[in-house]
Design a protein around this motif. Structure first.
Motif, PDB file in Angstrom:
ATOM      1  N   ASP A 118       0.822  -1.206   0.000  1.00 23.86           N
ATOM      2  CA  ASP A 118       0.000   0.000   0.000  1.00 23.86           C
ATOM      3  C   ASP A 118       0.855   1.254   0.000  1.00 23.86           C
ATOM      4  N   LYS A 119       2.151   1.109   0.249  1.00 23.64           N
ATOM      5  CA  LYS A 119       3.070   2.237   0.228  1.00 23.64           C
ATOM      6  C   LYS A 119       3.585   2.448  -1.201  1.00 23.64           C
ATOM      7  N   PRO A 120       3.511   3.671  -1.715  1.00 24.52           N
ATOM      8  CA  PRO A 120       3.891   3.916  -3.110  1.00 24.52           C
ATOM      9  C   PRO A 120       5.327   3.525  -3.449  1.00 24.52           C
ATOM     10  N   ILE A 121       6.264   3.686  -2.519  1.00 27.67           N
ATOM     11  CA  ILE A 121       7.651   3.308  -2.802  1.00 27.67           C
ATOM     12  C   ILE A 121       7.756   1.798  -2.952  1.00 27.67           C
ATOM     13  N   VAL A 122       7.103   1.070  -2.070  1.00 31.79           N
ATOM     14  CA  VAL A 122       7.160  -0.395  -2.112  1.00 31.79           C
ATOM     15  C   VAL A 122       6.475  -0.937  -3.362  1.00 31.79           C
ATOM     16  N   SER A 123       5.342  -0.346  -3.727  1.00 31.45           N
ATOM     17  CA  SER A 123       4.591  -0.831  -4.889  1.00 31.45           C
ATOM     18  C   SER A 123       5.239  -0.436  -6.210  1.00 31.45           C
ATOM     19  N   GLY A 124       6.222   0.465  -6.146  1.00 34.53           N
ATOM     20  CA  GLY A 124       6.885   0.907  -7.366  1.00 34.53           C
ATOM     21  C   GLY A 124       6.204   2.072  -8.046  1.00 34.53           C
ATOM     22  N   GLY A 125       5.219   2.661  -7.390  1.00 40.05           N
ATOM     23  CA  GLY A 125       4.522   3.797  -7.974  1.00 40.05           C
ATOM     24  C   GLY A 125       5.371   5.045  -8.060  1.00 40.05           C
ATOM     25  N   VAL A 126       6.345   5.152  -7.167  1.00 40.19           N
ATOM     26  CA  VAL A 126       7.254   6.301  -7.162  1.00 40.19           C
ATOM     27  C   VAL A 126       8.580   5.822  -6.594  1.00 40.19           C
ATOM     28  N   SER A 127       9.667   6.424  -7.038  1.00 38.58           N
ATOM     29  CA  SER A 127      10.978   5.998  -6.552  1.00 38.58           C
ATOM     30  C   SER A 127      11.278   6.619  -5.199  1.00 38.58           C
ATOM     31  N   ALA A 128      12.108   5.917  -4.428  1.00 35.90           N
ATOM     32  CA  ALA A 128      12.523   6.451  -3.130  1.00 35.90           C
ATOM     33  C   ALA A 128      13.267   7.766  -3.321  1.00 35.90           C
ATOM     34  N   ARG A 129      14.050   7.857  -4.371  1.00 34.00           N
ATOM     35  CA  ARG A 129      14.803   9.086  -4.635  1.00 34.00           C
ATOM     36  C   ARG A 129      13.864  10.279  -4.839  1.00 34.00           C
ATOM     37  N   SER A 130      12.792  10.074  -5.584  1.00 32.02           N
ATOM     38  CA  SER A 130      11.831  11.158  -5.829  1.00 32.02           C
ATOM     39  C   SER A 130      11.172  11.615  -4.534  1.00 32.02           C
ATOM     40  N   VAL A 131      10.816  10.656  -3.688  1.00 30.64           N
ATOM     41  CA  VAL A 131      10.175  10.995  -2.415  1.00 30.64           C
ATOM     42  C   VAL A 131      11.155  11.727  -1.506  1.00 30.64           C
TER      43      VAL A 131
END
Length: 277
Positions: A72-85
């Motif tokens: 459910d976390k966008p970083i884990v699901s691949g919806g957004v990169s950790a770097r972007s966040v």
């Protein structure tokens, strides 16, 4: 359309519900206190600060979220990169500095200290027995951020600070409930985890009730009919938080906690009195 689709996971990573709730509450207090057009800067400072806190939380928790399988976390699901966040968190934090200072150095310093404490929670304090302290301090600072930005640089009445701090403490204990098992599996040992979910739910309800009682007894004098109705509704919302928690609807309990906090703020506004007294 593609750009919009990319922005949605980033917004989800900022913990949008509490971000918007805290921003709305702070802005409403600013308008009530007589900040006038300055309420715009209060709103933008609160929003940027909350963005930075939410994004830094997901960035710093990314490894634990991966271990817990938090899709459910966008970083884990691949919806957004950790770097972007991570970059978004830093940009929001840097933007928060001038936006906070537009309320003056006194108010701005208070708000930046509250944001810094929230970052400290994300980075370390959430793992310790002092996990509730950042929520208590950060929420308790909001009335001062509002009133110190007035031309008279007034401190808020004590009851406003105490009520806000109690709401912050309540938010901490209820906020941890939906993620209790995942946190325990990844080594998070904050105060709420040490005392258990039932005790955390009980304390969350007690602290929010305490905030409402403070506003009813020591807050704005002579509550209006609307104010009295709001106090009763806030108490009912706290009861709903406890019922939702006991029946396993933990995310609903968190949403109801935010509603109870908003109702408490509405009590102040409905009284027709300013925080700056």
């Amino acid at each position: 359309m593609g750009e919009t689709a990319r922005m949605i996971p980033l917004l989800r990573a900022c913990h949008l519900q509490p971000t918007l709730a805290v921003t709305a509450i702070t802005t409403a207090l600013a308008i009530s206190a007589g900040r006038g057009s300055g309420s715009i800067w209060v709103a933008l400072a609160a929003l940027s600060g909350q963005f930075s806190v939410g994004w830094s939380n997901d960035y710093l928790d990314r490894d634990r979220d991966h271990l817990a399988g938090r899709v459910d976390k966008p970083i884990v699901s691949g919806g957004v990169s950790a770097r972007s966040v991570g970059i978004a968190a830093v940009i929001a934090a840097v933007t928060c500095i001038p936006l906070s200072m537009l309320s003056g150095w006194r108010a701005g310093s208070i708000h930046l200290a509250a944001v810094a404490v929230a970052w400290a929670y994300n980075g370390w304090l959430k793992l310790t027995v002092a996990s509730g302290v950042p929520f208590t301090l950060a929420f308790g600072a909001l009335p001062a951020f509002v009133t110190l930005g007035l031309p008279e640089h007034l401190w808020p009445p004590w009851w406003a600070t105490v009520a806000a701090a109690l709401m912050g403490a309540a938010a901490h204990f209820v906020n941890t409930l939906p993620d209790f098992d995942d946190d325990a599996a990844t080594g998070v040992r904050g105060l709420s985890h040490r005392i258990g979910p039932r005790a955390s739910l009980f304390l969350g309800g007690m602290f929010m009730t305490g905030a409402t009682v403070v506003l009813a007894l020591a807050g704005p004098s002579g509550p209006t009919l609307l104010g009295s109705i709001l106090i009763g509704t806030a108490m009912a919302a706290v009861l709903a938080v406890v019922v939702a928690g006991l029946t396993g609807h933990l995310r609903a309990a968190w949403s109801l906690t935010l509603c109870a906090a908003a109702l408490n703020v509405a009590v102040i506004i409905a009284s027709g009195e300013s925080l700056a007294v």
